[in-house]
Design a protein around this motif. Structure first.
Motif, mmCIF file in Angstrom:
data_model
loop_
_atom_site.group_PDB
_atom_site.id
_atom_site.type_symbol
_atom_site.label_atom_id
_atom_site.label_comp_id
_atom_site.label_asym_id
_atom_site.label_seq_id
_atom_site.Cartn_x
_atom_site.Cartn_y
_atom_site.Cartn_z
ATOM 1 N N GLY A 189 0.832 -1.210 0.000
ATOM 2 C CA GLY A 189 0.000 0.000 0.000
ATOM 3 C C GLY A 189 0.862 1.254 0.000
ATOM 4 O O GLY A 189 0.547 2.247 -0.681
ATOM 5 N N ALA A 190 1.981 1.211 0.748
ATOM 6 C CA ALA A 190 2.866 2.377 0.813
ATOM 7 C C ALA A 190 3.486 2.647 -0.555
ATOM 8 O O ALA A 190 3.570 3.801 -0.999
ATOM 9 N N VAL A 191 3.908 1.575 -1.249
ATOM 10 C CA VAL A 191 4.511 1.749 -2.574
ATOM 11 C C VAL A 191 3.477 2.341 -3.537
ATOM 12 O O VAL A 191 3.781 3.280 -4.293
ATOM 13 N N VAL A 192 2.248 1.834 -3.502
ATOM 14 C CA VAL A 192 1.196 2.356 -4.384
ATOM 15 C C VAL A 192 0.980 3.850 -4.113
ATOM 16 O O VAL A 192 0.940 4.675 -5.042
ATOM 17 N N ALA A 193 0.889 4.232 -2.834
ATOM 18 C CA ALA A 193 0.653 5.645 -2.490
ATOM 19 C C ALA A 193 1.811 6.506 -2.992
ATOM 20 O O ALA A 193 1.595 7.585 -3.573
ATOM 21 N N LEU A 194 3.052 6.041 -2.799
ATOM 22 C CA LEU A 194 4.205 6.829 -3.225
ATOM 23 C C LEU A 194 4.268 6.955 -4.747
ATOM 24 O O LEU A 194 4.626 8.011 -5.278
ATOM 25 N N LEU A 195 3.888 5.874 -5.451
ATOM 26 C CA LEU A 195 3.843 5.938 -6.917
ATOM 27 C C LEU A 195 2.854 7.013 -7.373
ATOM 28 O O LEU A 195 3.170 7.825 -8.253
ATOM 29 N N LEU A 196 1.657 7.007 -6.770
ATOM 30 C CA LEU A 196 0.624 7.976 -7.179
ATOM 31 C C LEU A 196 1.114 9.406 -6.956
ATOM 32 O O LEU A 196 0.796 10.308 -7.739
ATOM 33 N N LEU A 197 1.892 9.609 -5.889
ATOM 34 C CA LEU A 197 2.375 10.964 -5.603
ATOM 35 C C LEU A 197 3.571 11.319 -6.501
ATOM 36 O O LEU A 197 3.567 12.341 -7.178
ATOM 37 N N GLN A 198 4.584 10.442 -6.525
ATOM 38 C CA GLN A 198 5.831 10.743 -7.245
ATOM 39 C C GLN A 198 5.622 10.868 -8.755
ATOM 40 O O GLN A 198 6.227 11.717 -9.407
ATOM 41 N N LEU A 199 4.775 9.981 -9.316
ATOM 42 C CA LEU A 199 4.530 10.032 -10.760
ATOM 43 C C LEU A 199 3.473 11.099 -11.101
ATOM 44 O O LEU A 199 3.110 11.255 -12.248
ATOM 45 N N ARG A 200 2.978 11.784 -10.066
ATOM 46 C CA ARG A 200 1.960 12.853 -10.198
ATOM 47 C C ARG A 200 0.660 12.350 -10.819
ATOM 48 O O ARG A 200 -0.064 13.100 -11.461
ATOM 49 N N TRP A 201 0.412 11.035 -10.629
ATOM 50 C CA TRP A 201 -0.873 10.514 -11.103
ATOM 51 C C TRP A 201 -2.004 11.107 -10.270
ATOM 52 O O TRP A 201 -3.086 11.377 -10.785
ATOM 53 N N SER A 202 -1.729 11.309 -8.975
ATOM 54 C CA SER A 202 -2.762 11.873 -8.117
ATOM 55 C C SER A 202 -3.119 13.282 -8.584
ATOM 56 O O SER A 202 -4.290 13.637 -8.709
ATOM 57 N N ALA A 203 -2.081 14.089 -8.883
ATOM 58 C CA ALA A 203 -2.320 15.447 -9.400
ATOM 59 C C ALA A 203 -3.090 15.374 -10.721
ATOM 60 O O ALA A 203 -3.996 16.176 -10.980
ATOM 61 N N GLY A 204 -2.730 14.384 -11.553
ATOM 62 C CA GLY A 204 -3.398 14.213 -12.844
ATOM 63 C C GLY A 204 -4.883 13.899 -12.667
ATOM 64 O O GLY A 204 -5.741 14.451 -13.365
ATOM 65 N N MET A 205 -5.194 13.023 -11.703
ATOM 66 C CA MET A 205 -6.601 12.648 -11.463
ATOM 67 C C MET A 205 -7.381 13.866 -10.963
ATOM 68 O O MET A 205 -8.547 14.063 -11.305
ATOM 69 N N LEU A 244 -1.372 10.647 0.178
ATOM 70 C CA LEU A 244 -0.532 10.961 1.341
ATOM 71 C C LEU A 244 -1.285 10.631 2.634
ATOM 72 O O LEU A 244 -0.726 10.018 3.541
ATOM 73 N N ALA A 245 -2.573 11.026 2.689
ATOM 74 C CA ALA A 245 -3.384 10.717 3.882
ATOM 75 C C ALA A 245 -3.489 9.206 4.067
ATOM 76 O O ALA A 245 -3.387 8.699 5.186
ATOM 77 N N ALA A 246 -3.662 8.469 2.941
ATOM 78 C CA ALA A 246 -3.772 7.006 3.026
ATOM 79 C C ALA A 246 -2.463 6.409 3.541
ATOM 80 O O ALA A 246 -2.460 5.502 4.383
ATOM 81 N N LEU A 247 -1.338 6.942 3.056
ATOM 82 C CA LEU A 247 -0.025 6.439 3.483
ATOM 83 C C LEU A 247 0.190 6.692 4.976
ATOM 84 O O LEU A 247 0.576 5.785 5.724
ATOM 85 N N LEU A 248 -0.101 7.925 5.405
ATOM 86 C CA LEU A 248 0.093 8.261 6.825
ATOM 87 C C LEU A 248 -0.855 7.435 7.701
ATOM 88 O O LEU A 248 -0.465 6.943 8.755
ATOM 89 N N GLY A 249 -2.091 7.261 7.231
ATOM 90 C CA GLY A 249 -3.059 6.452 7.984
ATOM 91 C C GLY A 249 -2.581 5.010 8.104
ATOM 92 O O GLY A 249 -2.700 4.400 9.166
ATOM 93 N N SER A 250 -1.992 4.462 7.032
ATOM 94 C CA SER A 250 -1.550 3.062 7.091
ATOM 95 C C SER A 250 -0.346 2.927 8.027
ATOM 96 O O SER A 250 -0.227 1.925 8.737
ATOM 97 N N ILE A 251 0.532 3.922 8.073
ATOM 98 C CA ILE A 251 1.659 3.887 9.029
ATOM 99 C C ILE A 251 1.105 3.887 10.453
ATOM 100 O O ILE A 251 1.488 3.086 11.300
ATOM 101 N N PHE A 252 0.138 4.775 10.696
ATOM 102 C CA PHE A 252 -0.481 4.917 12.020
ATOM 103 C C PHE A 252 -1.088 3.591 12.490
ATOM 104 O O PHE A 252 -0.805 3.112 13.589
ATOM 105 N N PHE A 253 -1.897 2.972 11.621
ATOM 106 C CA PHE A 253 -2.572 1.735 12.029
ATOM 107 C C PHE A 253 -1.605 0.545 12.095
ATOM 108 O O PHE A 253 -1.778 -0.360 12.905
ATOM 109 N N PHE A 254 -0.567 0.555 11.243
ATOM 110 C CA PHE A 254 0.423 -0.519 11.293
ATOM 111 C C PHE A 254 1.135 -0.504 12.655
ATOM 112 O O PHE A 254 1.274 -1.534 13.308
#
Ligand SMILES: [Zn+2]
Length: 409
Positions: A56-72, A318-328
């Motif tokens: 999940g962390a890798v997916v979140a970082l990909l969406l941010l780094q590749l700017r797919w999230s900004a694109g969406m 980013l929120a999903a990544l931080l949330g997953s760190i928190f719950f992990f």
């Protein structure tokens, strides 16, 4: 696991009854192969907790780094100028993209692995159908809460994390409330249990404990799984006790009575309301963490990710990544909270049903998907129910103090 679990000689009433010996005799009924299988399945789950988190962390970082999230987000902004609709469109895109990226792990975890251990009964088509339904529910319910939360963040730039937590808690309570009536029926059919040989002792137990119910539900869980289970679901007027058909098919009457006593324990001890209260504290902490760590991350990498700030929907990964760190990190604490409630329900169930052997039998059957005899640290970190061994021992300890109930005059 053996389908019919016998009461071993050491667990039968005698003047030399010993709880530890009785526990060991129960455990000895489990064939070595069945134990190895259940250990392997459950220990695999420890690793999956880690892989799920990392994947999940890798997916979140990909969406941010590749700017797919900004694109969406850009796509959502070209479709409409209306902010809440933009949020909903972004959420839909995000849900679909993360579901596709997460699909290989979901197939392994939810389908292949379950079949390998003989726990699943669905073929791939119906399994996929259930996944799609779940996805659709996630888009609708998730879309509503995410849209509400961005509304809060945009209007209350300083106190959003407090009000966001409040909105999330209320929404969680709403979801728990509608779940048995509107969500569970999308996957399974539940019906009223009407066999008086089963409902008779159960309802009598309920009435003796001041539970004003005259209905018990049965759900066709065998559609998806071989697991035996029961639960209390809903909130307020939708609250109910449900047994699954695997339990009704394979368990002895003593076992069913213990399990029902356990579920009544959840009900009488108000575990759903207490869980909600505990969850509220966790959610407030989560939002505090999101505010702090989110602000810090955006200050460093916001420009590179083309995320404009916390009011920008592109911040969701980013929120999903931080949330997953928190719950992990919180895994052992959340498990211990649940396990403590489960132990309370066990004690209540034992006192109510007076079926310590039913409890031991149930523990062995549930051992098909839970390791029976873990170390204490292992149990503390990974177990959200007491281990099978501890449950059998609790039953036998109770029996040792109540032997007169089991000896004929
Ligand atoms: Zn329980």
């Amino acid at each position: 696991m053996p389908s019919v679990v016998q009461v071993p000689l050491e667990a039968q009433p005698s003047d030399h009854f010993d709880a530890v010996a009785a526990t060991n005799a129960y455990l000895a009924q489990i064939p070595a192969e069945a134990r190895a299988r259940s250990d392997a399945y459950f220990e695999g789950g420890y690793w999956l907790t880690l892989w799920d988190f990392l994947y999940g962390a890798v997916v979140a970082l990909l969406l941010l780094q590749l700017r797919w999230s900004a694109g969406m987000r850009n796509v959502a902004e070209t479709i409409t100028r209306f902010k809440p609709v933009q949020t909903f469109i972004y959420w839909t895109e995000y849900s679909i993209v993360t579901a596709i990226l997460g699909f290989p792990l979901a197939v392994y975890e939810g389908y292949s692995r379950e079949h390998k251990y003989g726990l699943a009964t669905q073929t791939f088509g119906p399994w996929l159908g259930d996944q799609l339904k779940g996805q659709l529910i996630g888009i609708i319910l998730g879309g509503i809460i995410v849209t509400l939360l961005f509304g809060v963040v945009r209007r209350l730039p300083n106190t959003w994390w407090i009000w966001g937590a409040v909105v999330t808690i209320l929404f969680a309570a709403f979801t728990v409330m509608i779940s048995p009536v509107y969500i569970s029926p999308l996957f399974n059919t539940s019906k009223l249990l009407d066999d008086p040989r089963i409902t008779g002792p159960i309802l009598s137990m309920a009435h003796a404990n001041g539970i004003a119910v005259d209905k018990v539900y049965e759900i066709d869980a065998s559609k998806q799984s071989t697991r035996m289970s029961a639960n209390v679901s809903g909130l307020g007027s939708t609250m109910r006790i449900t047994l699954n058909d695997n339990l009704l098919k394979r368990a002895s009457p003593e076992e069913v009575q213990f399990v029902m006593g356990h579920e009544m324990g959840h009900y009488v001890l108000n575990h759903i309301a207490k869980d909600m209260l505990f969850l509220s504290v966790v959610i407030v902490l989560l939002f505090g963490f999101l505010r702090w760590a989110g602000g810090w991350s955006l200050a460093r990498w916001g420009d590179r990710w083309q995320v404009r700030g916390i009011t920008d929907t592109a911040v969701v990964p980013l929120a999903a990544l931080l949330g997953s760190i928190f719950f992990f990190v919180l895994t052992p604490i959340l498990n211990t909270d649940t396990r403590t409630s489960e132990y309370e329900a066990d004690m209540y169930g034992l006192n109510t049903s007076r079926q310590p052997d039913g409890m031991a039998q149930a523990a062995i059957h549930l051992g098909e998907y839970r390791k029976m005899n873990p170390g204490p640290m292992e149990e503390f970190i990974f177990f959200d129910h007491p281990s099978g061994r501890n449950r059998i021992f609790a039953g036998m300890r109770w029996k040792a103090e109540n032997l007169k109930l089991f000896t004929k005059p």
